[in-house]
Design an enzyme around this catalytic site. Structure first.
Site, PDB file in Angstrom:
ATOM      1  N   THR A 195       0.824  -1.206   0.000  1.00 59.49           N
ATOM      2  CA  THR A 195       0.000   0.000   0.000  1.00 59.49           C
ATOM      3  C   THR A 195       0.859   1.258   0.000  1.00 59.49           C
ATOM      4  O   THR A 195       0.426   2.309  -0.462  1.00 59.49           O
ATOM      5  CB  THR A 195      -0.948  -0.011   1.217  1.00 59.49           C
ATOM      6  OG1 THR A 195      -1.692  -1.232   1.202  1.00 59.49           O
ATOM      7  CG2 THR A 195      -1.912   1.152   1.185  1.00 59.49           C
ATOM      8  N   TYR A 204       6.056 -11.961   4.764  1.00 56.55           N
ATOM      9  CA  TYR A 204       4.932 -11.321   4.088  1.00 56.55           C
ATOM     10  C   TYR A 204       4.492 -12.250   2.959  1.00 56.55           C
ATOM     11  O   TYR A 204       5.154 -12.337   1.930  1.00 56.55           O
ATOM     12  CB  TYR A 204       5.385  -9.963   3.551  1.00 56.55           C
ATOM     13  CG  TYR A 204       4.326  -9.090   2.932  1.00 56.55           C
ATOM     14  CD1 TYR A 204       2.977  -9.429   2.916  1.00 56.55           C
ATOM     15  CD2 TYR A 204       4.690  -7.867   2.363  1.00 56.55           C
ATOM     16  CE1 TYR A 204       2.029  -8.604   2.352  1.00 56.55           C
ATOM     17  CE2 TYR A 204       3.747  -7.029   1.791  1.00 56.55           C
ATOM     18  CZ  TYR A 204       2.427  -7.398   1.780  1.00 56.55           C
ATOM     19  OH  TYR A 204       1.484  -6.573   1.207  1.00 56.55           O
ATOM     20  N   LYS A 260       2.606 -11.915   7.947  1.00 54.34           N
ATOM     21  CA  LYS A 260       1.423 -11.210   7.449  1.00 54.34           C
ATOM     22  C   LYS A 260       0.926 -11.978   6.232  1.00 54.34           C
ATOM     23  O   LYS A 260       1.678 -12.198   5.275  1.00 54.34           O
ATOM     24  CB  LYS A 260       1.761  -9.770   7.038  1.00 54.34           C
ATOM     25  CG  LYS A 260       0.583  -9.053   6.387  1.00 54.34           C
ATOM     26  CD  LYS A 260       0.984  -7.724   5.763  1.00 54.34           C
ATOM     27  CE  LYS A 260      -0.213  -7.113   5.026  1.00 54.34           C
ATOM     28  NZ  LYS A 260       0.145  -5.866   4.290  1.00 54.34           N
TER      29      LYS A 260
END
Length: 304
Positions: A51, A140, A168
């Site tokens: 993001t 991730y 994550k």
């Protein structure tokens, strides 16, 4: 290299957008954003992730974002710096810089161009990075960008490394998420990265969530976490429904463009500029985002 996992990571964590002004990183905009999300109840910052458009930043800009985030946070909330790289050496270098800047942990991906020809290569990559890492490392899992998920068997193996402390999961597969939780030690922190799965992830053993739209409506994510913690599942599911409706815009238009449009709609930031190849939302899409934001904020007010 042995590192210690930070005790403070938990709850709603925000993968911060990177504001631009005149095609440069806006440190003033980043400061405004950080104050907005901390005031909204966010419990940790994750700069330079997907993001945050990390892949569209120069090295100097990347470092500016990390340093500014740490400085503005000023110890109020911990910082998990995105440190993705396509090589072991590049990833280790990013982690070293983040550590020097004062970050608390690093978020690492699998290489996103030369993908592994065998799963053993992914394990070797993670282990090589962790052996040299100057910070605790969170994996991730984002198969849409790396070509494949981190196999649960690999996660289970590397979870035994002193420097690999969590994951994550942005794969959007809740079965995968549950598999990771079951295969890893109790102190291995797992976070859903899909906003639409936050409530279910928390109920399924997540340490918190790392969700793009917490840039826009941080109070909704903070309240959802609080509702789960106090056992108010009805409120949590109501808030999740509103967040999921807003999340559909991210699925359709991308995380950074949608989050930036939402921040402009709320008046937090003056611009919704993204860098190519991303494009800003058009008028109809922004209108849909505004409606969804209003609905989420109404749900937050109803939960108070």
């Amino acid at each position: 290299m042995t590192t210690t996992a930070p005790d403070r990571f938990g709850g709603a964590l925000c993968p911060t957008i990177t504001p631009f002004a005149d095609d440069e990183v806006s440190t003033a905009g980043l400061e405004t954003l950080i104050e907005h999300v901390i005031e909204g109840g966010i419990e940790g910052l994750v700069p330079c992730g997907t993001t945050g458009e990390f892949a569209s930043l120069s090295t100097t800009e990347y470092r500016t974002v990390i340093e500014t985030t740490v400085d503005v946070a000023d110890g109020r909330v911990p910082v998990m710096a995105g440190t993705a790289g396509t090589s072991v050496a590049g990833t280790v270098e990013n982690i070293a810089f983040a550590a020097e800047a004062g970050a608390d942990a690093a978020l690492i991906t699998l290489p996103y161009f030369h993908t592994a020809n065998d799963e053993a290569g992914n394990e070797a990559f993670i282990t090589a990075v962790a052996d040299e890492a100057a910070l605790p490392c969170y994996l991730y899992n984002i198969p849409s960008c790396t070509g494949a998920p981190i196999a649960p068997e690999t996660v289970s193996t590397v979870a035994g490394h002193d420097s690999v402390v969590g994951l994550k999961d942005s794969g959007g597969d809740f079965t995968y998420f549950q598999d990771i939780v079951e295969r890893t030690p109790a102190d291995f922190q797992v976070y859903p990265g899909s906003d639409s799965l936050l409530a279910w992830g928390l109920l399924g053993g997540a340490a918190g969530g790392v969700c793009a739209l917490s840039n826009v409506v941080p109070e909704a994510f903070a309240e959802l976490v609080a509702a789960v913690e106090r056992g108010d599942i009805e409120t949590a599911t109501d808030l999740q429904a509103g967040i999921t409706a807003l999340f559909q815009a991210c699925v359709a238009h991308g995380f950074a463009p949608t989050a930036k449009a939402g921040l402009a709609v709320r008046g937090v930031l003056p611009e919704a500029t993204v860098r190519p190849p991303l494009v800003e939302l058009d008028g109809d899409a922004r209108d849909a985002v505004e409606t969804a934001i209003d609905d989420v904020l109404t749900a937050v007010e109803a939960s108070a």
